[in-house]
Design a protein around this motif. Structure first.
Motif, short mmCIF file in Angstrom:
data_model
loop_
_atom_site.label_atom_id
_atom_site.label_comp_id
_atom_site.label_asym_id
_atom_site.label_seq_id
_atom_site.Cartn_x
_atom_site.Cartn_y
_atom_site.Cartn_z
N LEU A 143 0.86 -1.17 -0.01
CA LEU A 143 0.04 -0.04 -0.34
C LEU A 143 0.84 1.21 -0.02
N GLN A 144 0.29 2.48 -0.70
CA GLN A 144 1.10 3.71 -0.45
C GLN A 144 0.93 4.49 0.49
N GLY A 145 -0.52 4.15 1.18
CA GLY A 145 -0.80 5.14 2.12
C GLY A 145 -0.13 4.57 3.76
N THR A 146 -0.87 5.23 4.68
CA THR A 146 -0.28 4.93 6.02
C THR A 146 -1.19 3.66 6.41
N ALA A 147 -0.97 2.82 7.66
CA ALA A 147 -1.20 1.61 7.97
C ALA A 147 -2.87 1.80 7.88
N PRO A 148 -3.57 0.53 7.30
CA PRO A 148 -4.90 0.48 7.20
C PRO A 148 -5.57 0.58 8.36
N ASN A 149 -6.89 1.12 8.70
CA ASN A 149 -7.53 1.38 9.90
C ASN A 149 -9.10 1.15 9.61
N GLY A 150 -9.53 -0.11 9.92
CA GLY A 150 -11.07 -0.28 9.46
C GLY A 150 -11.36 -1.21 8.47
N LYS A 151 -12.54 -1.34 8.16
CA LYS A 151 -12.94 -2.09 7.13
C LYS A 151 -12.61 -1.74 5.66
N MET A 152 -12.63 -2.66 4.96
CA MET A 152 -12.39 -2.50 3.16
C MET A 152 -13.55 -2.79 2.62
N GLN A 153 -13.60 -2.34 1.48
CA GLN A 153 -15.01 -2.36 0.64
C GLN A 153 -14.45 -3.05 -0.94
N VAL A 154 -14.96 -4.01 -1.10
CA VAL A 154 -14.90 -4.48 -2.46
C VAL A 154 -15.88 -4.00 -3.48
N VAL A 155 -15.59 -3.31 -4.70
CA VAL A 155 -16.59 -3.38 -5.63
C VAL A 155 -16.39 -4.07 -6.59
N PRO A 156 -17.17 -5.35 -6.67
CA PRO A 156 -16.98 -6.33 -7.71
C PRO A 156 -17.19 -5.90 -9.35
N SER A 157 -18.07 -4.72 -9.40
CA SER A 157 -18.33 -4.59 -11.18
C SER A 157 -17.14 -3.92 -11.44
N ILE A 158 -16.11 -3.48 -10.66
CA ILE A 158 -15.04 -2.77 -11.07
C ILE A 158 -13.71 -3.50 -10.62
N GLN A 159 -13.83 -4.60 -9.80
CA GLN A 159 -12.74 -5.25 -9.36
C GLN A 159 -11.71 -4.42 -8.65
N ARG A 160 -12.41 -3.45 -7.79
CA ARG A 160 -11.52 -2.89 -7.17
C ARG A 160 -11.67 -3.12 -5.63
N LEU A 161 -10.83 -2.73 -4.52
CA LEU A 161 -10.88 -2.92 -3.17
C LEU A 161 -10.34 -1.53 -2.85
N PHE A 162 -11.07 -1.13 -2.01
CA PHE A 162 -11.02 0.54 -1.32
C PHE A 162 -10.53 0.20 0.24
N VAL A 163 -9.24 0.54 0.63
CA VAL A 163 -8.72 0.45 1.90
C VAL A 163 -8.77 1.78 2.56
N LYS A 164 -9.38 1.71 3.78
CA LYS A 164 -9.28 3.03 4.51
C LYS A 164 -7.84 3.34 5.21
N SER A 165 -7.21 4.51 4.93
CA SER A 165 -6.12 4.74 5.44
C SER A 165 -6.09 6.13 6.34
N THR A 166 -6.46 6.14 7.42
CA THR A 166 -6.61 7.28 8.28
C THR A 166 -5.57 8.08 8.53
N GLY A 167 -4.49 7.92 8.23
CA GLY A 167 -3.19 8.80 8.64
C GLY A 167 -2.92 8.94 9.88
N VAL A 168 -1.73 9.67 10.00
CA VAL A 168 -1.31 9.95 11.55
C VAL A 168 -0.97 11.52 11.32
N TRP A 169 -0.23 11.95 12.44
CA TRP A 169 0.09 13.23 12.74
C TRP A 169 0.71 13.62 11.43
N MET A 170 0.35 14.90 10.80
CA MET A 170 1.11 15.48 9.56
C MET A 170 0.98 14.75 8.47
N ASP A 171 -0.10 13.66 8.43
CA ASP A 171 -0.24 12.82 7.17
C ASP A 171 -1.80 12.76 7.23
#
Length: 188
Positions: A143-171
């Motif tokens: 992953l390019q963002g900070t550590a994932p936090n919380g649920k992920m969401q799959v969108v089957p129609s476009i074959q994509r996974l969305f991962v929540k990256s809440t960030g940290v201080w100054m990110d």
């Protein structure tokens, strides 16, 4: 998670998975997962079995919903940093594959030891899939963002996974999009 007409809750503080009847809002069942394992997500495989992701385990645990037995499920240690634990965060499935977001933190400092990642598991075989054939060993999706936090969401129609990256201080963090065909991050 809501599945099969019931609400499944995880408690990292008490190391439990709880089942709630959403109509009556009553606790139906509570399962002890293991002291100090910090369960963080649960995924029902069928009406009798669930997989449990724990931040403090190198295994996805198999929970028998009939008798409460907890057994090792899928080994994630191939994705771990030097402390042996990948800090699993969330579970998602699509097309016979299980996706596991991982924080990959150093257990002593709490800071990233390796880039955060999403492990890919072949559900039928119960083994990790290599997301980068150019590198030696079995590689996760980096992953390019900070550590994932919380649920992920799959969108089957476009074959994509969305991962929540809440960030940290100054990110600032954001949503990271993963292409599930190429097994590559598309960025935040």
């Amino acid at each position: 998670r809501f599945s099969l007409g019931r609400l499944f809750l995880v408690s990292p503080d008490t190391d439990e998975v709880m089942v709630v009847d959403p109509a009556a809002w009553t606790l139906e069942q509570s399962y002890a997962i293991g002291k100090g394992l910090q369960p963080i997500d649960v995924l029902l495989l069928d009406p009798h079995t669930a997989l449990v992701a724990c931040r403090a385990s190198s295994q996805l645990l198999r929970l028998n919903l009939i008798n409460g037995a907890v057994t090792p499920g899928i080994d994630l240690s191939v994705y771990a940093d030097s402390d042996g634990v990948p800090e699993a965060e969330a579970l998602a499935t699509l097309n016979g594959r299980l996706f596991v977001s991982m924080q990959r933190l150093d257990s002593k400092s709490g800071f990233p030891a390796l880039p955060p990642a999403v492990g890919v598991i072949d559900f039928a075989k119960g083994i990790p899939v290599d997301a980068d054939a150019q590198s030696p060993g079995v590689q996760p999706i980096i992953l390019q963002g900070t550590a994932p936090n919380g649920k992920m969401q799959v969108v089957p129609s476009i074959q994509r996974l969305f991962v929540k990256s809440t960030g940290v201080w100054m990110d600032f963090g954001g949503l990271e999009m993963v292409d599930l065909m190429s097994l590559q991050s598309q960025g935040l």
